[in-house]
Enzyme design. Structure first.
Site, PDB file in Angstrom:
ATOM      1  N   GLY A   1       0.775  -1.242   0.000  1.00 25.81           N
ATOM      2  CA  GLY A   1       0.000   0.000   0.000  1.00 25.81           C
ATOM      3  C   GLY A   1       0.802   1.286   0.000  1.00 25.81           C
ATOM      4  O   GLY A   1       0.250   2.343   0.316  1.00 25.81           O
TER       5      GLY A   1
ATOM      6  N   SER B   1       2.027   8.021   2.075  1.00 23.09           N
ATOM      7  CA  SER B   1       1.226   6.840   2.416  1.00 23.09           C
ATOM      8  C   SER B   1       1.480   6.405   3.857  1.00 23.09           C
ATOM      9  O   SER B   1       2.622   6.428   4.334  1.00 23.09           O
ATOM     10  CB  SER B   1       1.587   5.670   1.494  1.00 23.09           C
ATOM     11  OG  SER B   1       1.176   5.932   0.182  1.00 23.09           O
ATOM     12  N   ILE B   2       0.414   5.965   4.513  1.00 17.68           N
ATOM     13  CA  ILE B   2       0.551   5.427   5.870  1.00 17.68           C
ATOM     14  C   ILE B   2       1.510   4.241   5.846  1.00 17.68           C
ATOM     15  O   ILE B   2       2.324   4.054   6.759  1.00 17.68           O
ATOM     16  CB  ILE B   2      -0.840   5.033   6.418  1.00 17.68           C
ATOM     17  CG1 ILE B   2      -1.663   6.304   6.678  1.00 17.68           C
ATOM     18  CG2 ILE B   2      -0.717   4.189   7.672  1.00 17.68           C
ATOM     19  CD1 ILE B   2      -3.073   6.069   7.157  1.00 17.68           C
TER      20      ILE B   2
ATOM     21  N   ASP C   1      -2.229  -6.386  -7.762  1.00 19.22           N
ATOM     22  CA  ASP C   1      -3.530  -5.731  -7.678  1.00 19.22           C
ATOM     23  C   ASP C   1      -4.457  -6.699  -6.952  1.00 19.22           C
ATOM     24  O   ASP C   1      -4.728  -7.800  -7.457  1.00 19.22           O
ATOM     25  CB  ASP C   1      -4.055  -5.414  -9.092  1.00 19.22           C
ATOM     26  CG  ASP C   1      -5.344  -4.601  -9.042  1.00 19.22           C
ATOM     27  OD1 ASP C   1      -6.153  -4.812  -8.110  1.00 19.22           O
ATOM     28  OD2 ASP C   1      -5.533  -3.749  -9.923  1.00 19.22           O
TER      29      ASP C   1
ATOM     30  N   TYR D   1     -17.934   9.495   4.534  1.00 23.76           N
ATOM     31  CA  TYR D   1     -17.097   8.282   4.549  1.00 23.76           C
ATOM     32  C   TYR D   1     -17.905   7.085   4.028  1.00 23.76           C
ATOM     33  O   TYR D   1     -17.361   6.142   3.454  1.00 23.76           O
ATOM     34  CB  TYR D   1     -16.551   8.039   5.961  1.00 23.76           C
ATOM     35  CG  TYR D   1     -15.330   7.152   6.005  1.00 23.76           C
ATOM     36  CD1 TYR D   1     -14.170   7.488   5.300  1.00 23.76           C
ATOM     37  CD2 TYR D   1     -15.324   5.979   6.758  1.00 23.76           C
ATOM     38  CE1 TYR D   1     -13.049   6.676   5.340  1.00 23.76           C
ATOM     39  CE2 TYR D   1     -14.205   5.171   6.814  1.00 23.76           C
ATOM     40  CZ  TYR D   1     -13.075   5.520   6.111  1.00 23.76           C
ATOM     41  OH  TYR D   1     -11.959   4.706   6.160  1.00 23.76           O
TER      42      TYR D   1
ATOM     43  N   LYS E   1     -14.923  -0.786   6.507  1.00 25.24           N
ATOM     44  CA  LYS E   1     -13.993  -0.816   7.650  1.00 25.24           C
ATOM     45  C   LYS E   1     -14.614  -1.602   8.822  1.00 25.24           C
ATOM     46  O   LYS E   1     -13.899  -2.279   9.565  1.00 25.24           O
ATOM     47  CB  LYS E   1     -13.617   0.597   8.091  1.00 25.24           C
ATOM     48  CG  LYS E   1     -12.759   1.371   7.098  1.00 25.24           C
ATOM     49  CD  LYS E   1     -11.424   0.702   6.810  1.00 25.24           C
ATOM     50  CE  LYS E   1     -10.474   1.635   6.071  1.00 25.24           C
ATOM     51  NZ  LYS E   1      -9.303   0.930   5.539  1.00 25.24           N
TER      52      LYS E   1
ATOM     53  N   ARG F   1      -3.254  13.339   5.806  1.00 25.42           N
ATOM     54  CA  ARG F   1      -3.303  13.766   4.396  1.00 25.42           C
ATOM     55  C   ARG F   1      -2.602  12.735   3.525  1.00 25.42           C
ATOM     56  O   ARG F   1      -1.370  12.619   3.571  1.00 25.42           O
ATOM     57  CB  ARG F   1      -2.616  15.112   4.217  1.00 25.42           C
ATOM     58  CG  ARG F   1      -3.385  16.269   4.763  1.00 25.42           C
ATOM     59  CD  ARG F   1      -2.588  17.559   4.576  1.00 25.42           C
ATOM     60  NE  ARG F   1      -3.001  18.541   5.548  1.00 25.42           N
ATOM     61  CZ  ARG F   1      -4.050  19.343   5.383  1.00 25.42           C
ATOM     62  NH1 ARG F   1      -4.762  19.286   4.287  1.00 25.42           N
ATOM     63  NH2 ARG F   1      -4.382  20.214   6.322  1.00 25.42           N
ATOM     64  N   THR F   2      -3.375  11.986   2.766  1.00 26.90           N
ATOM     65  CA  THR F   2      -2.826  10.984   1.841  1.00 26.90           C
ATOM     66  C   THR F   2      -3.656  11.018   0.563  1.00 26.90           C
ATOM     67  O   THR F   2      -4.709  11.653   0.511  1.00 26.90           O
ATOM     68  CB  THR F   2      -2.921   9.553   2.432  1.00 26.90           C
ATOM     69  OG1 THR F   2      -4.303   9.210   2.541  1.00 26.90           O
ATOM     70  CG2 THR F   2      -2.235   9.419   3.775  1.00 26.90           C
ATOM     71  N   LEU F   3      -3.178  10.250  -0.427  1.00 28.53           N
ATOM     72  CA  LEU F   3      -3.915  10.161  -1.688  1.00 28.53           C
ATOM     73  C   LEU F   3      -5.327   9.625  -1.458  1.00 28.53           C
ATOM     74  O   LEU F   3      -6.319  10.214  -1.896  1.00 28.53           O
ATOM     75  CB  LEU F   3      -3.132   9.211  -2.610  1.00 28.53           C
ATOM     76  CG  LEU F   3      -3.399   9.247  -4.093  1.00 28.53           C
ATOM     77  CD1 LEU F   3      -3.071  10.628  -4.649  1.00 28.53           C
ATOM     78  CD2 LEU F   3      -2.542   8.178  -4.794  1.00 28.53           C
ATOM     79  N   ALA F   4      -5.435   8.505  -0.743  1.00 31.54           N
ATOM     80  CA  ALA F   4      -6.751   7.897  -0.493  1.00 31.54           C
ATOM     81  C   ALA F   4      -7.603   8.833   0.364  1.00 31.54           C
ATOM     82  O   ALA F   4      -8.805   9.005   0.115  1.00 31.54           O
ATOM     83  CB  ALA F   4      -6.593   6.542   0.183  1.00 31.54           C
TER      84      ALA F   4
HETATM   85  P1  NAD Z   1      -2.719   5.851   0.080  1.00 34.86           P
HETATM   86  O1  NAD Z   1      -3.479   6.345  -1.100  1.00 34.86           O
HETATM   87  O2  NAD Z   1      -1.346   6.349   0.258  1.00 34.86           O
HETATM   88  O3  NAD Z   1      -2.710   4.267   0.122  1.00 34.86           O
HETATM   89  C1  NAD Z   1      -3.775   3.480  -0.370  1.00 34.86           C
HETATM   90  C2  NAD Z   1      -3.136   2.325  -1.093  1.00 34.86           C
HETATM   91  O4  NAD Z   1      -4.116   1.373  -1.508  1.00 34.86           O
HETATM   92  C3  NAD Z   1      -2.377   2.770  -2.356  1.00 34.86           C
HETATM   93  O5  NAD Z   1      -1.030   2.367  -2.275  1.00 34.86           O
HETATM   94  C4  NAD Z   1      -3.101   2.033  -3.481  1.00 34.86           C
HETATM   95  O6  NAD Z   1      -2.239   1.640  -4.520  1.00 34.86           O
HETATM   96  C5  NAD Z   1      -3.634   0.821  -2.711  1.00 34.86           C
HETATM   97  N1  NAD Z   1      -4.682   0.146  -3.453  1.00 34.86           N
HETATM   98  C6  NAD Z   1      -5.921   0.602  -3.796  1.00 34.86           C
HETATM   99  N2  NAD Z   1      -6.556  -0.315  -4.567  1.00 34.86           N
HETATM  100  C7  NAD Z   1      -5.703  -1.372  -4.705  1.00 34.86           C
HETATM  101  C8  NAD Z   1      -5.748  -2.593  -5.398  1.00 34.86           C
HETATM  102  N3  NAD Z   1      -6.826  -2.937  -6.122  1.00 34.86           N
HETATM  103  N4  NAD Z   1      -4.692  -3.424  -5.319  1.00 34.86           N
HETATM  104  C9  NAD Z   1      -3.585  -3.105  -4.609  1.00 34.86           C
HETATM  105  N5  NAD Z   1      -3.469  -1.941  -3.939  1.00 34.86           N
HETATM  106  C10 NAD Z   1      -4.510  -1.085  -3.993  1.00 34.86           C
HETATM  107  O7  NAD Z   1      -3.634   6.252   1.335  1.00 34.86           O
HETATM  108  P2  NAD Z   1      -3.535   5.867   2.889  1.00 34.86           P
HETATM  109  O8  NAD Z   1      -4.383   6.870   3.565  1.00 34.86           O
HETATM  110  O9  NAD Z   1      -2.139   5.688   3.288  1.00 34.86           O
HETATM  111  O10 NAD Z   1      -4.332   4.486   2.947  1.00 34.86           O
HETATM  112  C11 NAD Z   1      -3.811   3.299   3.525  1.00 34.86           C
HETATM  113  C12 NAD Z   1      -4.865   2.666   4.417  1.00 34.86           C
HETATM  114  O11 NAD Z   1      -5.046   3.478   5.569  1.00 34.86           O
HETATM  115  C13 NAD Z   1      -6.237   2.514   3.774  1.00 34.86           C
HETATM  116  O12 NAD Z   1      -6.796   1.275   4.168  1.00 34.86           O
HETATM  117  C14 NAD Z   1      -7.011   3.655   4.405  1.00 34.86           C
HETATM  118  O13 NAD Z   1      -8.405   3.408   4.415  1.00 34.86           O
HETATM  119  C15 NAD Z   1      -6.425   3.634   5.787  1.00 34.86           C
HETATM  120  N6  NAD Z   1      -6.640   4.825   6.603  1.00 34.86           N
HETATM  121  C16 NAD Z   1      -6.368   6.065   6.106  1.00 34.86           C
HETATM  122  C17 NAD Z   1      -6.588   7.182   6.900  1.00 34.86           C
HETATM  123  C18 NAD Z   1      -6.310   8.573   6.381  1.00 34.86           C
HETATM  124  O14 NAD Z   1      -6.794   9.540   6.961  1.00 34.86           O
HETATM  125  N7  NAD Z   1      -5.543   8.734   5.329  1.00 34.86           N
HETATM  126  C19 NAD Z   1      -7.059   7.042   8.211  1.00 34.86           C
HETATM  127  C20 NAD Z   1      -7.311   5.764   8.696  1.00 34.86           C
HETATM  128  C21 NAD Z   1      -7.108   4.657   7.879  1.00 34.86           C
END
Ligand code: NAD
Length: 264
Positions: free
Chosen positions: A14, A20-21, A65, A156, A163, A193-196
């Site tokens: 991820g 990214s987290i 993927d 959300y 989740k 702050r991340t892409l997702a």
């Molecule tokens: P991110 O965009 O950096 O990471 C999300 C990742 O998911 C990306 O690397 C993307 O390539 C991957 N992904 C999506 N679809 C995919 C697929 N089909 N196959 C393989 N990989 C796939 O964003 P993030 O915020 O770091 O997200 C990481 C996790 O943390 C997620 O589960 C998100 O829900 C969770 N999260 C995020 C936050 C936040 O505020 N950003 C808070 C709590 C939890």
């Protein structure tokens, strides 16, 4: 403290970019001596991952993927061929159509509900099963979740439902693998702050609201989430499994906005 992860090898899924987290977790793990393999979603992400992985000396990078179960199988076949066994997994993967991360949850389509559940929830079960098969000496897995699973967070929507199912999966997987000394936990991170994260409508409002109303009156950092993930993957948490561990500056314990906010 150094060397908490010395001698341990594992997979981080991820990393899309340096925000990214998963990258925060990888940095924390590498700083404690872990050897890390990465999976990435397609070549565009692979390009961004390569220089980051090089920073921490990782060379095992595999395209995967999670919508395609054959690519998940191929990922674990590669890990088994290269390393024989692994000790930990970070699953930091989530996706939903951003057109449905706004407005009413009731408007979620069947198609996006299914896709969101497969990518954001069921992929962890598929990964956990394959990871456990090559965790020959016990192990630890962590997935990433968010408090929108337990309480309604505007916009959300279907991600909150996914989740909630992911958190239930953590408990069932913990029970499945506990007898083999394999632990399964989730980190419930406050907003970052991340892409997702940017895909959720009004994400900035959510970030500011939590900063003003969390007991610690601030947001959490990538390093804090990474270090808590490290704790759950290291032997420091040997007796912990099936937990949803909040790393949110305490926001989840509040039942109303902070009084200083209300009186302002
Ligand atoms: P991110 O965009 O950096 O990471 C999300 C990742 O998911 C990306 O690397 C993307 O390539 C991957 N992904 C999506 N679809 C995919 C697929 N089909 N196959 C393989 N990989 C796939 O964003 P993030 O915020 O770091 O997200 C990481 C996790 O943390 C997620 O589960 C998100 O829900 C969770 N999260 C995020 C936050 C936040 O505020 N950003 C808070 C709590 C939890």
């Amino acid at each position: 403290m150094t060397g908490l992860m010395t001698g341990k090898r594992g997979l981080v899924m991820g990393v899309a970019n340096h925000n990214s987290i998963a990258w925060g977790a990888a940095r924390a793990l590498a700083a404690q001596g872990a050897e890390i393999a990465f999976s990435y979603q397609g070549e565009a992400f692979g390009k961004r991952l390569r220089p980051l992985a090089a920073e921490i000396g990782s060379t095992l990078l595999v395209d995967c993927d999670v919508e395609d179960v054959a690519s998940v199988d191929a990922l674990f076949a590669t890990l088994e061929r290269e390393w024989g066994r692994i000790d930990f997994v970070v699953h930091a993967i989530g996706f939903s159509d951003k057109n449905e991360l706004k407005g009413l949850y009731a408007d979620t389509t069947r198609e996006n509900f299914t896709r969101t559940m497969v990518i954001s929830c069921f992929s962890f079960t598929e990964v956990a099963k394959r990871a456990a098969a090559i965790m020959n000496e016990g192990g630890s897995m962590v997935t990433l979740t968010y408090g929108g699973s337990m309480r309604v967070m505007p916009n959300y929507n279907v991600m909150g439902v996914a989740k909630a199912a992911l958190e239930a999966s953590v408990r069932y997987l913990a029970a499945d693998f506990g007898p083999r000394d394999i632990r399964v936990n989730a980190v419930s991170a406050g907003p970052l702050r991340t892409l997702a994260g940017a895909g959720v409508s009004d994400a900035r409002l959510m970030l500011n609201y939590q900063r003003r109303n969390a007991p610690m009156r601030r947001n959490v950092t990538h390093d804090e989430v990474g270090n808590s993930t490290l704790y759950l993957l290291s032997d420091l948490s040997k007796g912990v499994t099936g937990e949803i561990h909040y790393v949110d500056a305490g926001y989840n314990i509040m039942s109303m906005p902070a009084l200083d906010e209300l009186k302002a």
